[in-house]
Every structure is written in C-alpha cells, then in structure tokens.
Design an enzyme around this catalytic site. Structure first.
Site, PDB file in Angstrom:
ATOM      1  N   SER A 194       0.809  -1.230   0.000  1.00 60.47           N
ATOM      2  CA  SER A 194       0.000   0.000   0.000  1.00 60.47           C
ATOM      3  C   SER A 194       0.837   1.274   0.000  1.00 60.47           C
ATOM      4  O   SER A 194       0.318   2.345  -0.303  1.00 60.47           O
ATOM      5  CB  SER A 194      -0.939   0.015   1.208  1.00 60.47           C
ATOM      6  OG  SER A 194      -0.222   0.165   2.411  1.00 60.47           O
ATOM      7  N   LYS A 216       0.901   4.534   6.921  1.00 66.49           N
ATOM      8  CA  LYS A 216       0.392   5.354   5.816  1.00 66.49           C
ATOM      9  C   LYS A 216       1.041   6.738   5.905  1.00 66.49           C
ATOM     10  O   LYS A 216       1.769   7.053   6.844  1.00 66.49           O
ATOM     11  CB  LYS A 216      -1.132   5.516   5.898  1.00 66.49           C
ATOM     12  CG  LYS A 216      -1.931   4.225   5.988  1.00 66.49           C
ATOM     13  CD  LYS A 216      -1.981   3.450   4.691  1.00 66.49           C
ATOM     14  CE  LYS A 216      -2.789   2.163   4.846  1.00 66.49           C
ATOM     15  NZ  LYS A 216      -2.758   1.343   3.612  1.00 66.49           N
TER      16      LYS A 216
END
Length: 267
Positions: A50, A115
């Site tokens: 990701s 993230k």
C-alpha cells in the site's frame, strides 16, 4: 590421601556465581532493549504494497516512538497485555507534520498500519479524477515515469521485462501544502477512490492515505467497510525514519536483500 572437599565446594561456588552473573547480564540486556523499544525506537516490517514505491514489501524499518509523545498505543504489549495502561491521551505530545509517514493503531481492529499523513484537524480532503485536493486546492502533480510492479493485481499496462510479466504503474511526484514532495502510484483512471466526497477532519484526528493510491485501504474508506476512517491522535505509534534492511523474499536469503535500500531515510 583423601581431600577435604574444599576444592569441589569452591568450584561449585564459582559456577553458581558465574551463572548469576550471566543471568544478571541477560536481565540487564532485556531491560535495556525494553527501554529502547518502549521509549526510543521500534522495528516495523512492511507486509503489504500500500505504500509502494516509497516502501516495499520486505522493508524493515525503525520508527521513532518519541516523535509525537507517548500514548497507550505507542507502548508495546507482552502476551496481549499493554505495558502502559495508565496512559490516557498523550504524554509529551507533539503534533505530527503533514507528509509524515506514520505507524498507527487501526481505530477498530487495533492492527498496526503505516500510511502517509495527508489531512490535519480541520482540513477538507477530497479526491477528484485521481488528484488530491486539500482545502479546495489541488496539490502539485508532476509525472515521474513508471514503476514496474511484479505483484500488482488489476493492471491496465502489462509488459514483459527480462522474460517476466510486470505491471507498469504511472508514477507521479506529489507536493503537499508546506512543500513535502513524495512519489505516488496510479494504476489506472477511474478507480474506486479516484473520486470521493469531501472529508472534514475532526479535531484531534488525522486523515491518512497510502502512496499506492489505487491499492490502499485508508481514510478514504469508512471503518465499517474495512477502511481506516479518521485516526485519533492517541492512536499514533511513531514516525517512520529509516529503512534498516530490505528483503525481497525470506529474510534469511541474504542474496535477495535489496542492499541499495539499506539505511536509507524515508521521505
């Protein structure tokens, strides 16, 4: 002539003292490691794609625990028991900066996620045609070639390189307000989160996105649907600082390490 047993007794005493010294050394080492991991740095392994191409599967990182102060989320757990249950909120709190790559606890599952911080409290965040908009303004975007990915699922541009089929993902250089620039990937136009409603970040919460924009479950997706949603300040664990080792396969296969990524700073 029979001995009086003093030599044997002395030997036993020395062995006992040696064992106690070894035990103390092990205990001290564990205490130092525990303090190091609790207060200063914590290792973290990248399990998914990701955050490509910033972070790759198999990257082993160090994150700074002190960057944003301390909370129950930033304390380690032993056999499922949190070592800092007495902490409420954050101690020695320091606000994160937009663009930081952060490890945090998922607000619902409590899994560790990594993230990039996109939205600060009070920000309005939206995606339009694959372009990020913050407080009504589109961020800077410059094309930066392609990223060849051998593990992509859906792909609109497959190529054969050195006899291997790979996916050519569009690579862009995105510049956030404040000047932080980083690389993002785009699989194709019209993907699920290329267009979103406008999100208003609540106080004491943050909005996160993965750099691999079309292959990241993040704050663009509500928790009820398996996403992250807004992340409370107290859920932040630490800031990703440096890639220590990068393994393209099982860690023990040293010949598959990506040595060029070792000891590189994360931006």
């Amino acid at each position: 002539m029979r001995g009086d047993g003093r030599g044997m007794a002395t030997g036993k005493v020395k062995k006992k003292e040696g064992f106690l010294e070894l035990l103390k050394t092990i205990v001290y080492a564990l205490l130092i490691a525990g303090v190091f991991r609790t207060i200063l740095f914590q290792p973290f392994w990248i399990p998914s794609g990701s955050m490509k191409s910033t972070l790759l599967i198999g990257d082993y990182l160090f994150i700074s625990k002190y960057a944003y102060g301390y909370s129950a989320a930033s304390c380690p757990t032993v056999f499922g028991v949190n070592l800092c249950p007495f902490i409420s909120g954050r101690v020695l709190a320091d606000e994160p900066d937009r663009g930081d790559v952060i490890v945090f606890k998922h607000p619902r599952t409590e899994e560790d996620y990594i993230k990039r911080l996109i939205g600060l409290p009070g920000d309005r965040i939206q995606m339009r045609s694959g372009v990020l908009r913050i407080n009504g303004e589109a961020v800077g975007m410059e094309r930066d070639g392609v990223f060849l990915d051998d593990s992509a699922g859906f792909c609109s541009d497959r190529r054969t390189v050195d006899g291997e089929t790979v996916c050519a993902l569009e690579r862009w250089r995105e510049t956030l307000p404040g000047g932080v620039a980083h690389t993002i990937l785009n699989t194709a136009d019209g993907m699920a989160f290329d267009d979103t409603p406008e999100f208003v970040v609540p106080e004491e919460h943050y909005f996160f996105m993965g750099d691999n924009r079309d292959n990241s479950r993040d704050s663009r997706e509500p928790r009820a649907s398996g996403g992250v949603g807004f992340v409370p300040f107290e859920n932040l664990i630490g800031r990703a600082e440096v890639i220590a080792v990068s393994a393209d396969g099982p860690f023990w296969r040293v010949w598959d390490w990506r040595f060029g990524r070792s000891f590189s700073a994360i931006d």
